[in-house]
Design a protein around this motif. Structure first.
Motif, PDB file in Angstrom:
ATOM      1  N   ILE A  74     -31.835 -23.379  -3.013  1.00  0.00           N
ATOM      2  CA  ILE A  74     -30.662 -22.713  -2.417  1.00  0.00           C
ATOM      3  C   ILE A  74     -30.186 -23.412  -1.145  1.00  0.00           C
ATOM      4  O   ILE A  74     -29.088 -23.178  -0.678  1.00  0.00           O
ATOM      5  N   CYS A 126     -29.177 -17.296  -9.509  1.00  0.00           N
ATOM      6  CA  CYS A 126     -27.964 -16.568  -9.083  1.00  0.00           C
ATOM      7  C   CYS A 126     -28.235 -15.066  -9.004  1.00  0.00           C
ATOM      8  O   CYS A 126     -27.755 -14.396  -8.080  1.00  0.00           O
ATOM      9  N   SER A 146     -22.491 -21.736   1.233  1.00  0.00           N
ATOM     10  CA  SER A 146     -22.818 -22.706   0.178  1.00  0.00           C
ATOM     11  C   SER A 146     -24.054 -23.501   0.570  1.00  0.00           C
ATOM     12  O   SER A 146     -24.503 -23.453   1.722  1.00  0.00           O
ATOM     13  N   GLY A 195     -25.261 -24.353  -4.978  1.00  0.00           N
ATOM     14  CA  GLY A 195     -25.093 -22.909  -5.074  1.00  0.00           C
ATOM     15  C   GLY A 195     -24.075 -22.397  -4.062  1.00  0.00           C
ATOM     16  O   GLY A 195     -23.848 -23.029  -3.023  1.00  0.00           O
ATOM     17  N   SER A 219     -22.435 -14.906  -7.132  1.00  0.00           N
ATOM     18  CA  SER A 219     -23.164 -16.138  -6.850  1.00  0.00           C
ATOM     19  C   SER A 219     -22.942 -17.113  -7.989  1.00  0.00           C
ATOM     20  O   SER A 219     -22.932 -16.726  -9.161  1.00  0.00           O
ATOM     21  N   TRP A 257     -23.657 -21.326  -9.444  1.00  0.00           N
ATOM     22  CA  TRP A 257     -24.442 -22.561  -9.289  1.00  0.00           C
ATOM     23  C   TRP A 257     -23.928 -23.629 -10.234  1.00  0.00           C
ATOM     24  O   TRP A 257     -23.848 -23.402 -11.438  1.00  0.00           O
ATOM     25  N   PRO A 268     -24.545 -27.949  -9.858  1.00  0.00           N
ATOM     26  CA  PRO A 268     -25.118 -28.894  -8.886  1.00  0.00           C
ATOM     27  C   PRO A 268     -24.176 -29.995  -8.380  1.00  0.00           C
ATOM     28  O   PRO A 268     -24.408 -30.539  -7.303  1.00  0.00           O
ATOM     29  N   SER A 323     -20.149 -27.103  -3.948  1.00  0.00           N
ATOM     30  CA  SER A 323     -20.171 -27.201  -5.403  1.00  0.00           C
ATOM     31  C   SER A 323     -18.742 -27.271  -5.934  1.00  0.00           C
ATOM     32  O   SER A 323     -17.924 -26.372  -5.695  1.00  0.00           O
ATOM     33  N   GLY A 347     -18.276 -24.714  -8.708  1.00  0.00           N
ATOM     34  CA  GLY A 347     -18.569 -23.406  -8.113  1.00  0.00           C
ATOM     35  C   GLY A 347     -17.355 -22.883  -7.364  1.00  0.00           C
ATOM     36  O   GLY A 347     -16.962 -21.720  -7.508  1.00  0.00           O
TER      37      GLY A 347
END
Ligand code: GLU
Length: 303
Positions: free
Chosen positions: A61, A198, A255, A260, A272, A274, A276, A284, A287
């Motif tokens: 995280i 998440c 973030s 995440g 939440s 995720w 990568p 992200s 994200g």
């Protein structure tokens, strides 16, 4: 509104993207993560939850942990936070050192690295067994004893985190670090290595959406502190892209370079995500896009 349908639509859209951003590799252990991963989880204060993709998969995280360490540090009396840190966005990358020198060792906010290292220093002073006590705190606010550090990631950052060592020494030279640099950074690297999914993150951030009461209905923050931490998340939670995040998504959040993001609408929900791959500012890529889609489709944002 059918929230599961909305999450499914968002999932389909993001999975069609060819350019997913680039996973962080400056912490060598993070470079091994598969960039194809994507998870999204939504927890309403009413208790309803929705998820899509890899929302049960745990990941590192990283800086999302800075909201949790700030929450724990804020819960102590005489915590010195406001004397040792500012609450202004930095407009610079999270690991930049120049501003810290110009501003005489007072970090701009608790979410840039130097600020989070000061918070780590406060926790090392306040906690008996800092690493275990912080882990117990995260387990307590989530009601989940399976949460743990990723010791390989912590070690990987310990071996390569030269800029964080530089920041800690600079803080010490200005008298803004009270404990041993190695001890504080050992704590900080473990804090950042928290390995969570998440679903676990939406539980951890629930207290920020629920006036300080965590999922097990215990009060862990005062309403005044929740208000302040949410304000810092909105203005400083997304590196030097906090303005863009407020503009596109319109939620306070935090973030991390593990890909995440946790965000919330007070009194309503925590979300939440995720993925990568990061954009140029370290957030992200998919994200952010997913959260923009969510608040645009539902019109659920603080604005
Ligand atoms: N542990 C990372 C660092 O200190 C956190 C960075 C981030 O997620 O922003 O570089």
């Amino acid at each position: 509104m059918d929230y599961q349908d909305i999450l499914n639509e968002i999932y389909e859209k993001v999975m069609s993207f060819k350019d997913r951003g680039i996973p962080a590799s400056y912490i060598p252990e993070l470079a091994h993560v598969n960039p194809e991963n994507f998870g999204l989880h939504l927890r309403f204060n009413t208790g309803e939850t929705y998820g899509v993709g890899a929302y049960h998969t745990k990941f590192s995280i990283q800086s999302i942990s800075k909201a949790l360490s700030l929450a724990l540090a804020s819960s102590f009396k005489n915590n010195e936070i406001l004397k040792r840190l500012d609450v202004e966005p930095s407009g610079h990358p999270f690991n930049q050192l120049a501003l810290l020198e110009i501003e005489h060792g007072i970090p701009r906010n608790p979410f840039i690295n130097s600020g989070a290292i000061v918070i780590a220093d406060i926790l090392v002073s306040k906690l008996k067994n800092p690493k275990q006590d912080f882990l117990d705190y995260v387990r307590d606010i989530t009601g989940d004893d399976t949460i743990d550090y990723d010791y390989k990631v912590a070690q990987s950052e310990k071996d390569t985190g030269h800029k964080n060592y530089a920041a800690a020494h600079l803080l010490e030279s200005f008298g803004n670090l009270k404990n041993d640099v190695n001890e504080v950074l050992d704590f900080y690297f473990h804090q950042c290595s928290l390995h969570m999914s998440c679903t676990q993150i939406t539980k951890a951030f629930y207290m920020f959406a629920n006036r300080g009461k965590c999922v097990l209905n215990k009060t862990r923050l005062t309403e005044q502190r929740v208000k302040r931490i949410n304000a810092i998340m909105l203005t400083c939670g997304f590196y030097d892209e906090a303005g863009e995040f407020a503009f596109e998504v319109g939620l306070p959040g935090k973030s991390g370079v593990g890909g995440g993001i946790a965000a919330l609408l007070p009194e309503q929900f925590v979300i939440s995500v995720w993925s990568p791959g990061l954009n140029k500012r370290g957030n992200s890529k998919l994200g952010m896009l997913a959260l923009e889609q969510f608040t645009s489709k539902t019109q659920l944002s603080i604005f």
